[in-house]
Design a protein around this motif. Structure first.
Motif, PDB file in Angstrom:
ATOM      1  N   UNK A  33       0.826  -1.207   0.000  1.00 49.28           N
ATOM      2  CA  UNK A  33       0.000   0.000   0.000  1.00 49.28           C
ATOM      3  C   UNK A  33       0.861   1.257   0.000  1.00 49.28           C
ATOM      4  N   UNK A  34       2.003   1.193   0.670  1.00 53.36           N
ATOM      5  CA  UNK A  34       2.936   2.327   0.623  1.00 53.36           C
ATOM      6  C   UNK A  34       3.385   2.567  -0.811  1.00 53.36           C
ATOM      7  N   UNK A  35       3.704   1.500  -1.515  1.00 55.24           N
ATOM      8  CA  UNK A  35       4.109   1.638  -2.913  1.00 55.24           C
ATOM      9  C   UNK A  35       2.977   2.227  -3.753  1.00 55.24           C
ATOM     10  N   UNK A  36       1.735   1.822  -3.458  1.00 59.71           N
ATOM     11  CA  UNK A  36       0.583   2.392  -4.161  1.00 59.71           C
ATOM     12  C   UNK A  36       0.499   3.903  -3.921  1.00 59.71           C
ATOM     13  N   UNK A  37       0.724   4.321  -2.676  1.00 60.84           N
ATOM     14  CA  UNK A  37       0.663   5.740  -2.337  1.00 60.84           C
ATOM     15  C   UNK A  37       1.702   6.543  -3.115  1.00 60.84           C
ATOM     16  N   UNK A  38       2.919   6.067  -3.112  1.00 63.35           N
ATOM     17  CA  UNK A  38       3.988   6.832  -3.756  1.00 63.35           C
ATOM     18  C   UNK A  38       3.870   6.778  -5.273  1.00 63.35           C
ATOM     19  N   UNK A  39       3.336   5.671  -5.806  1.00 61.64           N
ATOM     20  CA  UNK A  39       3.060   5.621  -7.239  1.00 61.64           C
ATOM     21  C   UNK A  39       1.960   6.610  -7.601  1.00 61.64           C
ATOM     22  N   UNK A  40       0.950   6.728  -6.739  1.00 66.52           N
ATOM     23  CA  UNK A  40      -0.127   7.678  -6.963  1.00 66.52           C
ATOM     24  C   UNK A  40       0.409   9.104  -6.975  1.00 66.52           C
ATOM     25  N   UNK A  41       1.297   9.426  -6.049  1.00 70.49           N
ATOM     26  CA  UNK A  41       1.894  10.764  -6.042  1.00 70.49           C
ATOM     27  C   UNK A  41       2.617  11.039  -7.355  1.00 70.49           C
ATOM     28  N   UNK A  42       3.255  10.003  -7.891  1.00 73.71           N
ATOM     29  CA  UNK A  42       3.956  10.169  -9.158  1.00 73.71           C
ATOM     30  C   UNK A  42       3.025  10.436 -10.326  1.00 73.71           C
ATOM     31  N   UNK A  43       1.767   9.981 -10.228  1.00 69.97           N
ATOM     32  CA  UNK A  43       0.799  10.195 -11.301  1.00 69.97           C
ATOM     33  C   UNK A  43       0.080  11.531 -11.186  1.00 69.97           C
ATOM     34  N   UNK A  44       0.069  12.092 -10.006  1.00 66.23           N
ATOM     35  CA  UNK A  44      -0.672  13.325  -9.770  1.00 66.23           C
ATOM     36  C   UNK A  44       0.129  14.546 -10.212  1.00 66.23           C
ATOM     37  N   UNK A  45      -0.574  15.502 -10.760  1.00 66.79           N
ATOM     38  CA  UNK A  45       0.065  16.788 -11.024  1.00 66.79           C
ATOM     39  C   UNK A  45       0.316  17.488  -9.696  1.00 66.79           C
ATOM     40  N   UNK A  46       1.376  18.251  -9.629  1.00 62.74           N
ATOM     41  CA  UNK A  46       1.671  18.988  -8.407  1.00 62.74           C
ATOM     42  C   UNK A  46       0.538  19.946  -8.104  1.00 62.74           C
ATOM     43  N   UNK A  47       0.012  19.848  -6.908  1.00 58.81           N
ATOM     44  CA  UNK A  47      -1.058  20.735  -6.480  1.00 58.81           C
ATOM     45  C   UNK A  47      -0.597  21.598  -5.332  1.00 58.81           C
TER      46      UNK A  47
END
Length: 259
Positions: A33-47
């Motif tokens: 789940x940690x890997x999912x979180x950090x992968x998600x951050x990589x997909x998100x545009x900087x907000x």
């Protein structure tokens, strides 16, 4: 009583307003789940950085910057989080702490405190953000990596929920006066990957600056008894709000009039 709670766990929760459940999810599950979180951050545009303006009062002047990465409604970004929300190990404890067989989602958030600069949170109750009539609202912070004190772990004031809603300062977010509720006086709740901290939305809590060399990664789940209705329209537009995580919604999702 859920098998994941000791005989005195709920008594402790009622008295203190919080409960750390050790190893509720496995280390490998937490790692994935940690890997999912950090992968998600990589997909998100900087907000925008969600750090509260009041957090500046908590940071030593020698710290030039502090920041926070986050994402709301994580279950809409990865099915791994959807499965987590309905995992009986989690929902059974959630039901026990709110005293209802029915558990309804309010919202989710992912928080990542970056190494050395991860922002603190001033002391506050969650109540001002989404007040409810019966106060049957609680949160779970699911730790996906270790959170010792130096990583800015959650800090709580035991028994603070017993005083009911407290007046908060609103200056971009709700928080208690930092001189009356100093973060350093609160009890730290260090945790390991897989531990879950449950607390009621009247429990005063905050967290410190991450001064370590590693990120602190958590998923926050806010949940309630569906029979407990909000007193106003705050946060009613949350994308996942109303999803049943356990049991049924006996109200038929009929919205009561606020106030």
């Amino acid at each position: 009583m859920t098998e994941h709670l000791g005989a005195d766990a709920l008594t402790t929760y009622r008295e203190n307003g919080f409960l750390l459940v050790k190893g509720l999810i496995g280390k490998e599950e937490a790692r994935a789940l940690r890997e999912e979180c950090h992968a998600l951050l990589g997909r998100l545009a900087d907000g925008p950085d969600p750090t509260w303006g009041s957090a500046r009062e908590l940071v030593d002047e020698s710290v030039l910057r502090h920041e926070l990465r986050h994402c709301h409604d994580v279950q809409f970004h990865s099915a791994a989080f959807t499965r987590l929300l309905t995992e009986p190990r989690f929902t059974d404890v959630a039901a026990a702490v709110i005293g209802s067989p029915n558990v309804q989602l309010h919202h989710t958030k992912m928080f990542v405190k970056p190494p050395e600069t991860g922002s603190p949170f001033p002391m506050h109750q969650d109540h001002p953000f989404f007040p409810h009539r019966g106060h049957a609202v609680a949160a779970a912070i699911i730790h996906l990596d270790d959170a010792p004190e130096e990583k800015g772990c959650v800090r709580v004031v035991p028994g603070s929920h017993l005083g009911g809603p407290l007046p908060h300062i609103e200056d971009g977010s709700w928080h208690l006066p930092t001189d009356e509720w100093p973060l350093e006086d609160a009890v730290p709740c260090p945790a390991e990957a897989g531990d879950v901290l449950f607390f009621g939305y009247l429990t005063v809590h905050g967290s410190g600056l991450n001064t370590s060399a590693e990120a602190r990664t958590t998923v926050l789940v806010q949940f309630r008894d569906p029979a407990d209705r909000p007193t106003d329209d705050q946060h009613r537009d949350s994308l996942g709000q109303g999803m049943m995580l356990r049991g049924i919604d006996p109200t038929g999702r009929k919205e009561a009039d606020p106030a």
